[in-house]
Design a protein around this motif. Structure first.
Motif, PDB file in Angstrom:
ATOM      1  N   VAL A  83      -0.770 -23.614 -12.268  1.00 30.31           N
ATOM      2  CA  VAL A  83      -1.851 -23.880 -12.746  1.00 30.31           C
ATOM      3  C   VAL A  83      -1.918 -24.332 -14.110  1.00 30.31           C
ATOM      4  CG1 VAL A  83      -4.234 -23.032 -12.496  1.00 30.31           C
ATOM      5  CG2 VAL A  83      -2.395 -21.884 -10.775  1.00 30.31           C
ATOM      6  N   GLY A  84      -2.739 -25.579 -14.384  1.00 26.45           N
ATOM      7  CA  GLY A  84      -3.639 -25.875 -15.362  1.00 26.45           C
ATOM      8  C   GLY A  84      -5.006 -25.488 -15.201  1.00 26.45           C
ATOM      9  N   VAL A  85      -5.821 -25.161 -16.702  1.00 27.13           N
ATOM     10  CA  VAL A  85      -6.996 -25.258 -16.488  1.00 27.13           C
ATOM     11  C   VAL A  85      -7.058 -26.407 -17.962  1.00 27.13           C
ATOM     12  CG1 VAL A  85      -9.239 -23.975 -17.321  1.00 27.13           C
ATOM     13  CG2 VAL A  85      -6.708 -23.370 -14.957  1.00 27.13           C
ATOM     14  N   VAL A  86      -8.206 -26.954 -17.749  1.00 23.04           N
ATOM     15  CA  VAL A  86      -9.051 -27.726 -19.087  1.00 23.04           C
ATOM     16  C   VAL A  86     -10.129 -27.285 -18.807  1.00 23.04           C
ATOM     17  CG1 VAL A  86      -9.795 -29.181 -20.199  1.00 23.04           C
ATOM     18  CG2 VAL A  86      -7.657 -29.606 -18.622  1.00 23.04           C
ATOM     19  N   VAL A  88     -13.960 -27.497 -20.880  1.00 18.89           N
ATOM     20  CA  VAL A  88     -14.896 -28.200 -21.962  1.00 18.89           C
ATOM     21  C   VAL A  88     -15.993 -27.819 -22.253  1.00 18.89           C
ATOM     22  CG1 VAL A  88     -16.116 -30.767 -21.979  1.00 18.89           C
ATOM     23  CG2 VAL A  88     -14.003 -30.991 -20.415  1.00 18.89           C
ATOM     24  N   ASP A  89     -16.893 -27.233 -23.342  1.00 23.74           N
ATOM     25  CA  ASP A  89     -17.324 -27.130 -23.812  1.00 23.74           C
ATOM     26  C   ASP A  89     -17.741 -25.145 -23.447  1.00 23.74           C
ATOM     27  OD1 ASP A  89     -21.165 -26.866 -23.968  1.00 23.74           O
ATOM     28  OD2 ASP A  89     -19.965 -26.691 -24.875  1.00 23.74           O
ATOM     29  N   PRO A  90     -17.007 -24.675 -23.322  1.00 26.06           N
ATOM     30  CA  PRO A  90     -16.022 -23.291 -23.068  1.00 26.06           C
ATOM     31  C   PRO A  90     -17.468 -22.527 -24.039  1.00 26.06           C
ATOM     32  CG  PRO A  90     -14.745 -23.574 -24.087  1.00 26.06           C
ATOM     33  CD  PRO A  90     -15.532 -25.394 -24.439  1.00 26.06           C
ATOM     34  N   SER A  91     -17.846 -22.889 -25.130  1.00 22.19           N
ATOM     35  CA  SER A  91     -18.431 -22.521 -26.334  1.00 22.19           C
ATOM     36  C   SER A  91     -20.185 -22.010 -26.390  1.00 22.19           C
ATOM     37  CB  SER A  91     -18.162 -23.500 -28.125  1.00 22.19           C
ATOM     38  OG  SER A  91     -19.054 -24.676 -27.735  1.00 22.19           O
ATOM     39  N   SER A  92     -20.855 -22.633 -25.458  1.00 26.27           N
ATOM     40  CA  SER A  92     -22.518 -22.476 -24.866  1.00 26.27           C
ATOM     41  C   SER A  92     -22.406 -21.286 -25.137  1.00 26.27           C
ATOM     42  CB  SER A  92     -22.585 -23.092 -23.365  1.00 26.27           C
ATOM     43  OG  SER A  92     -22.094 -21.479 -22.282  1.00 26.27           O
ATOM     44  N   ALA A  93     -24.011 -20.582 -24.983  1.00 30.82           N
ATOM     45  CA  ALA A  93     -24.293 -19.511 -25.235  1.00 30.82           C
ATOM     46  C   ALA A  93     -23.667 -18.376 -24.754  1.00 30.82           C
ATOM     47  CB  ALA A  93     -26.228 -19.402 -25.570  1.00 30.82           C
ATOM     48  N   PHE A  94     -23.253 -18.468 -23.460  1.00 28.68           N
ATOM     49  CA  PHE A  94     -22.503 -17.995 -22.392  1.00 28.68           C
ATOM     50  C   PHE A  94     -21.176 -17.472 -22.715  1.00 28.68           C
ATOM     51  CE2 PHE A  94     -26.355 -20.075 -20.170  1.00 28.68           C
ATOM     52  CZ  PHE A  94     -27.045 -19.240 -19.946  1.00 28.68           C
ATOM     53  N   THR A  95     -20.941 -16.628 -21.522  1.00 31.32           N
ATOM     54  CA  THR A  95     -19.346 -15.677 -22.374  1.00 31.32           C
ATOM     55  C   THR A  95     -18.167 -17.214 -21.817  1.00 31.32           C
ATOM     56  OG1 THR A  95     -19.810 -14.527 -20.002  1.00 31.32           O
ATOM     57  CG2 THR A  95     -20.638 -13.636 -21.938  1.00 31.32           C
ATOM     58  N   GLY A  96     -18.701 -17.893 -21.290  1.00 34.88           N
ATOM     59  CA  GLY A  96     -17.425 -18.796 -20.599  1.00 34.88           C
ATOM     60  C   GLY A  96     -16.138 -18.747 -22.115  1.00 34.88           C
ATOM     61  N   ARG A 118      -6.608 -24.309 -21.259  1.00 36.81           N
ATOM     62  CA  ARG A 118      -7.162 -25.064 -23.544  1.00 36.81           C
ATOM     63  C   ARG A 118      -8.138 -25.453 -22.615  1.00 36.81           C
ATOM     64  NH1 ARG A 118      -3.725 -27.670 -27.502  1.00 36.81           N
ATOM     65  NH2 ARG A 118      -5.344 -28.854 -28.744  1.00 36.81           N
ATOM     66  N   SER A 119      -8.694 -25.442 -23.673  1.00 38.25           N
ATOM     67  CA  SER A 119     -10.101 -25.382 -24.347  1.00 38.25           C
ATOM     68  C   SER A 119     -10.572 -26.847 -24.610  1.00 38.25           C
ATOM     69  CB  SER A 119     -10.488 -24.135 -25.107  1.00 38.25           C
ATOM     70  OG  SER A 119     -10.734 -23.195 -24.101  1.00 38.25           O
ATOM     71  N   MET A 120     -11.695 -27.657 -25.041  1.00 41.28           N
ATOM     72  CA  MET A 120     -11.593 -29.235 -25.707  1.00 41.28           C
ATOM     73  C   MET A 120     -12.809 -28.710 -25.883  1.00 41.28           C
ATOM     74  SD  MET A 120      -9.077 -31.376 -24.317  1.00 41.28           S
ATOM     75  CE  MET A 120     -10.056 -32.267 -24.992  1.00 41.28           C
ATOM     76  N   ALA A 121     -12.489 -28.979 -27.547  1.00 41.14           N
ATOM     77  CA  ALA A 121     -13.996 -29.122 -27.972  1.00 41.14           C
ATOM     78  C   ALA A 121     -14.463 -30.289 -27.984  1.00 41.14           C
ATOM     79  CB  ALA A 121     -13.170 -29.022 -29.371  1.00 41.14           C
ATOM     80  N   THR A 122     -16.488 -30.205 -27.846  1.00 41.74           N
ATOM     81  CA  THR A 122     -16.585 -31.241 -27.004  1.00 41.74           C
ATOM     82  C   THR A 122     -16.560 -32.359 -28.995  1.00 41.74           C
ATOM     83  OG1 THR A 122     -18.954 -29.968 -27.826  1.00 41.74           O
ATOM     84  CG2 THR A 122     -17.529 -29.907 -25.228  1.00 41.74           C
ATOM     85  N   ARG A 123     -16.461 -31.475 -29.731  1.00 42.93           N
ATOM     86  CA  ARG A 123     -17.139 -32.395 -30.625  1.00 42.93           C
ATOM     87  C   ARG A 123     -16.083 -32.700 -31.665  1.00 42.93           C
ATOM     88  NH1 ARG A 123     -21.846 -29.955 -30.392  1.00 42.93           N
ATOM     89  NH2 ARG A 123     -21.089 -28.179 -30.607  1.00 42.93           N
ATOM     90  N   GLY A 124     -15.773 -34.041 -32.452  1.00 44.72           N
ATOM     91  CA  GLY A 124     -14.707 -34.350 -33.112  1.00 44.72           C
ATOM     92  C   GLY A 124     -13.536 -35.235 -31.896  1.00 44.72           C
ATOM     93  N   ALA A 132     -10.482 -37.677 -23.765  1.00 50.23           N
ATOM     94  CA  ALA A 132      -9.808 -37.018 -24.243  1.00 50.23           C
ATOM     95  C   ALA A 132      -9.565 -36.083 -22.825  1.00 50.23           C
ATOM     96  CB  ALA A 132     -10.296 -36.435 -25.300  1.00 50.23           C
ATOM     97  N   THR A 133     -10.579 -35.373 -22.507  1.00 44.86           N
ATOM     98  CA  THR A 133     -10.133 -34.274 -21.120  1.00 44.86           C
ATOM     99  C   THR A 133      -9.149 -34.939 -19.652  1.00 44.86           C
ATOM    100  OG1 THR A 133     -12.388 -33.855 -21.532  1.00 44.86           O
ATOM    101  CG2 THR A 133     -11.430 -33.414 -19.201  1.00 44.86           C
TER     102      THR A 133
END
Ligand SMILES: Nc1nc2c(ncn2[C@@H]2O[C@H](COP(=O)(O)OP(=O)(O)OP(=O)(O)O)[C@@H](O)[C@H]2O)c(=O)[nH]1
Ligand SMILES: [Mg+2]
Length: 327
Positions: A83-86, A88-96, A118-124, A132-133
């Motif tokens: 299994v692979g997981v990507v 995106v935006d795991p850095s929202s105000a919640f606990t993701g 893998r977490s993707m940075a939404t900026r940059g 990118a995703t």
């Protein structure tokens, strides 16, 4: 120089395909940063893609997407699937973000190379988040995954574009949204193959189901597939078996009558067009059309000194002339 890069990249791609996690992380960074070697990495990985099922998981912030993804990943790992997981935006105000961070640490600790997160940075992200995703997903897939899960918050156009790359789209909703089902971005509702009503331990899950059914009766069908509706309590794992069944049914449906192929074709049709657009723009920039020059033209057009309808054909001609002179 090119051949040096190509040779180095070939070795890297070989290690990625052999399941080397460090090589995978390195390859992803090259792609994410749109580095010089990115094209060779992607091109090397491409022949090793196509067999995995790509599942997009989207829904409002905090709906439980990461928890659902986590439970799915665990079930598939238990069944021996890679299994692979990507995310995106795991850095929202919640606990993701924290949940994913824990999982990455866990994965390192137990050395499970059948799971990659893998977490993707939404900026940059150079050249756009959707690009990118998609590219990072491809590299992960090439590392020998049977399933690739892509988690994204279903709010912006970027996110809708991201979900398009999935074979199966899961939309996570929660009770207590009232009429908000209607306010979930229409584009996301339309591309849903499976609705998950998560947090079914809360009151109102039946109401959400009713609202989805009402919307479904209004909108046209997605081929012969009527999106299934599954209730889950992701934190305890209740209902996750039902979700796995729904995904399996969708996979079978896609497998018949060339539907999967048709979906991927329509995705690539848009994607290739976008790639051509980007390549042409890049060409224009290397042949004398810098950002500064674009800005100067924009200023003149905005103040009425230059006619954009005359300008663009002459710019295009200028690029092709310059390119011709270089060949
Ligand atoms: N009561 C209840 N809480 C849940 C359920 N599923 C998830 N949660 C909780 O909801 C919170 C958000 O869950 P996440 O899985 O991080 O949600 P997400 O959609 O990934 O969030 P973002 O990525 O930040 O948008 C966490 O505190 C979870 O423990 C559920 O079925 N019932
Ligand atoms: Mg999350």
């Amino acid at each position: 120089m090119t051949s040096f890069v190509a040779t180095g990249v070939r070795g890297l791609v070989e290690r990625v395909c052999a399941g080397d996690m460090r090589a995978l992380a390195r390859a992803i960074s090259l792609v994410e940063n749109d580095s010089l070697e990115a094209t060779d990495v992607l091109s090397g990985c491409f022949p090793h893609t196509g067999a995995a099922l790509r599942i997009g998981v989207t829904g409002s912030p905090g709906a439980g997407k990461s928890t659902v993804v986590d439970k799915l990943a665990q079930s598939w790992r238990a069944a021996g699937k890679r299994v692979g997981v990507v995310a995106v935006d795991p850095s929202s105000a919640f606990t993701g973000g924290a949940i994913l961070g824990d999982r990455i640490r866990m994965q390192e600790a137990i050395g499970d190379n059948g799971l990659y997160v893998r977490s993707m940075a939404t900026r940059g992200c150079l050249g756009g988040l959707a690009r990118a995703t998609a590219e990072v997903s491809q590299v992960i897939e090439a590392s020998g995954k049977d399933v690739v899960l892509i988690e994204t918050v279903g709010v912006g156009q970027d996110e809708v574009d991201i979900v398009r790359l999935a074979d199966v789209t899961v939309v996570v909703l929660v009770p207590g949204m009232g009429d908000d089902v209607q306010s979930i971005k229409a584009g996301i509702m339309e591309i849903a193959d499976i609705f998950v009503i998560n947090k079914a331990d809360r009151e109102g899950a039946d109401q959400v189901e009713k609202e989805i059914r009402a919307l479904q009766s209004l909108s046209g069908r997605n081929g012969s597939w009527v999106a299934s509706i599954v209730k889950t309590i992701a934190t305890t794992g209740a209902g996750v078996d039902g979700l796995l069944d729904a995904i399996e049914q969708m996979r079978e449906w896609l497998g018949a009558e060339g539907r999967l192929q048709a979906r991927r074709k329509s995705y690539w049709q848009e994607r290739i067009e976008e790639m051509v657009r980007q390549a042409l723009l890049k060409e224009a920039r290397t042949h004398g059309l810098s950002s500064e020059q674009f800005a100067e033209h924009a200023e003149r057009v905005a103040s009425g000194q230059e006619d954009p309808y005359q300008l663009v054909p002459s710019l295009v001609a200028q690029v092709f002339d310059a390119r011709g002179a270089h060949q």
